[in-house]
Scaffold this active site. Structure first.
Site, PDB file in Angstrom:
ATOM      1  CB  ILE A  12      -0.961   0.012   1.210  1.00  0.00           C
ATOM      2  CG1 ILE A  12      -0.187  -0.035   2.522  1.00  0.00           C
ATOM      3  CG2 ILE A  12      -1.946  -1.142   1.121  1.00  0.00           C
ATOM      4  CD1 ILE A  12      -1.074   0.093   3.755  1.00  0.00           C
ATOM      5  CG  ASP A  13       5.187   3.181   1.269  1.00  0.00           C
ATOM      6  OD1 ASP A  13       4.990   4.183   0.552  1.00  0.00           O
ATOM      7  OD2 ASP A  13       6.177   3.056   2.005  1.00  0.00           O
ATOM      8  CB  THR A  14       2.606   4.420  -4.074  1.00  0.00           C
ATOM      9  OG1 THR A  14       2.260   5.700  -3.526  1.00  0.00           O
ATOM     10  CG2 THR A  14       1.381   3.517  -4.113  1.00  0.00           C
TER      11      THR A  14
END
Length: 449
Positions: free
Chosen positions: A357-359
């Site tokens: 979920i961390d871009t």
């Protein structure tokens, strides 16, 4: 098999039958999930009849698993695998539940395993060997830093000190842990070991396992990989059991190289994929497969699920590549730089659980180096297209077309100005793209299994 395990097996197989034969849908995750609900240890009894090889690491698991399966099938008739990359507990359980090994020789299970699932999967499957590809920063929300990731893997390996560890020796992190296991090492020896260099300033994983000093390199392949050594003590890369001794020709569609002086070729581009081939080669030799059999397996042109998968879309030649972290993205760009024909690039970014979920990783990927390729057009899309749009704009490409609706991505491919189109996508975006291609008849639902 206990009554509980028998019930779990029955429910898992029944749900698989309904999904596959009645609803005509693939997938092993749901049958595995249902079985685990009934008996969390259902795989223990299933695994007793198998020789199990677990393949894990940050990048390259799916291709390594597919190549290893091909290699072993040259010698053995009974090899099962999880071909679609369903590599967490429920997916692996589903694979084991629904496998139909042939009668005769002891079957082999070649299984891709998510790094965070190695301990529990190993506990139930009691592997014959662990294959370690590499560890890079990836999905920090799930794994944390690379040493945390490696510790998750070590917890699984430490359960079975008799299992052989087949490791990429060019990755220095794998020299940590003081494992008593038998070891097989593979890597690159294609250059003279005479240089003295340090990795670029933002490279992770370059600390010596003996004293955490900064490692030096005689040569580097990419990221933190290469022939490393310490200047503070006598630590250095171990001797290789199997080595790349020459790079003959690298193109986007194939790589030709020598292993210990003998020529081999894989039908997929990118130097990073040669490491995956070396892992498969090492497993094959460990399992008694001959060099000529491995060569034959490598030269098969069967497609790998979502990994440089070639698809004809109208008059476009489309190559689907997976990107999920900076190192992988940079290696995909390096692979595209070997393309001597003009191409278009569509980059798709999602941020679901399976993607991470961390871009923020997109800011560490070197999209600026696309300027050194034959790229003629670039566009962005996916559920997090705004993030990627800004990153590509900051890389010097200004305002680019965006594809907010992934259900229309096939039309976007057909509209590209070049005959060759690369689609670089995160995992769930790749699945969404493949679903669209399947609905339009450009691909079949199944892949190599």
């Amino acid at each position: 098999m206990s009554l509980r395990s028998s019930l779990a097996t029955f429910v898992g197989n029944s749900s698989h039958f309904v999904l596959k034969d009645i609803l005509h849908r693939g997938g092993t995750s749901l049958p595995g999930k249902l079985a685990i609900k009934i008996d969390p240890n259902v795989m223990t009894s299933l695994a007793e009849k198998y020789d199990v090889i677990l393949i894990t690491g940050t990048n390259g698991k799916t291709l390594t698993t597919a190549l290893t399966t091909r290699v072993l099938r040259e010698k053995y008739n009974n090899v099962i695998t999880n071909p679609s990359g369903s590599n967490m507990m429920q997916g692996i359980t589903g694979t084991m539940l629904t496998a139909k090994p042939k009668a005769g020789e002891k079957p082999i299970a070649v299984l891709e395993v998510d790094e965070a699932n190695v301990e529990e999967v190993a506990r139930q499957l009691k592997p014959k060997a662990f294959v370690l590809t590499n560890i890079f920063r990836d999905q920090l929300d799930r794994y944390g830093e690379i040493y945390t990731t490696y510790e998750k893997i070590l917890k699984g390996i430490r359960l079975f000190p008799e299992a052989t560890v087949i490791a990429n020796a060019d990755s220095p992190i794998f020299m940590r842990g003081n494992l008593p296991n038998p070891k097989v090492y593979y890597g690159f020896n294609h250059e003279e070991a005479s240089g003295d260099m340090r990795a670029p300033y933002n490279t992770d994983g370059v600390l010596s396992p003996t004293d955490d000093s900064i490692l030096h390199y005689h040569f580097m392949t990419f990221a933190n990989q290469g022939y490393y050594f310490s200047k503070t003590d006598d630590f250095k890369r171990p001797e290789l059991d199997y080595a790349i001794t020459k790079l003959n020709k690298l193109t986007p569609s194939y790589s030709n190289f020598d292993i210990d002086g003998k020529p081999f070729q894989i039908e997929i581009g990118g130097q990073y994929n040669i490491y995956n081939a070396m892992a498969a080669y090492s497993v094959g030799r460990f399992m008694g497969v001959s060099e000529s059999q491995i060569k034959h397996a490598f030269e098969s042109n069967a497609q790998i699920f979502g990994r440089q998968e070639a698809v004809k879309v109208g008059d476009k030649d489309v190559t689907i590549v997976l990107i999920k972290n900076p190192v992988g993205a940079n290696q995909v760009i390096q692979m595209m730089s070997t393309d001597d024909q003009p191409f278009s690039l569509i980059a798709l970014l999602n941020a679901n659980y399976a993607d991470g979920i961390d871009t923020s990783w997109i800011w560490d990927a070197d999209f600026e180096s696309l300027a050194d390729t034959n790229m003629q057009a670039i566009s962005t899309g996916g559920e997090r297209y705004k993030d990627l749009y800004v990153r590509i704009k900051m890389a010097g490409y200004g305002d680019q077309p965006v594809h907010e609706d992934l259900t229309k991505i096939v039309e976007a491919i057909e509209a590209q100005p070049t005959e060759h189109v690369y689609v670089a996508a995160t995992y769930t975006a790749m699945l969404q793209l493949r679903e669209q291609l399947k609905q339009k008849g450009y691909i079949k639902s199944g892949m190599e299994g």
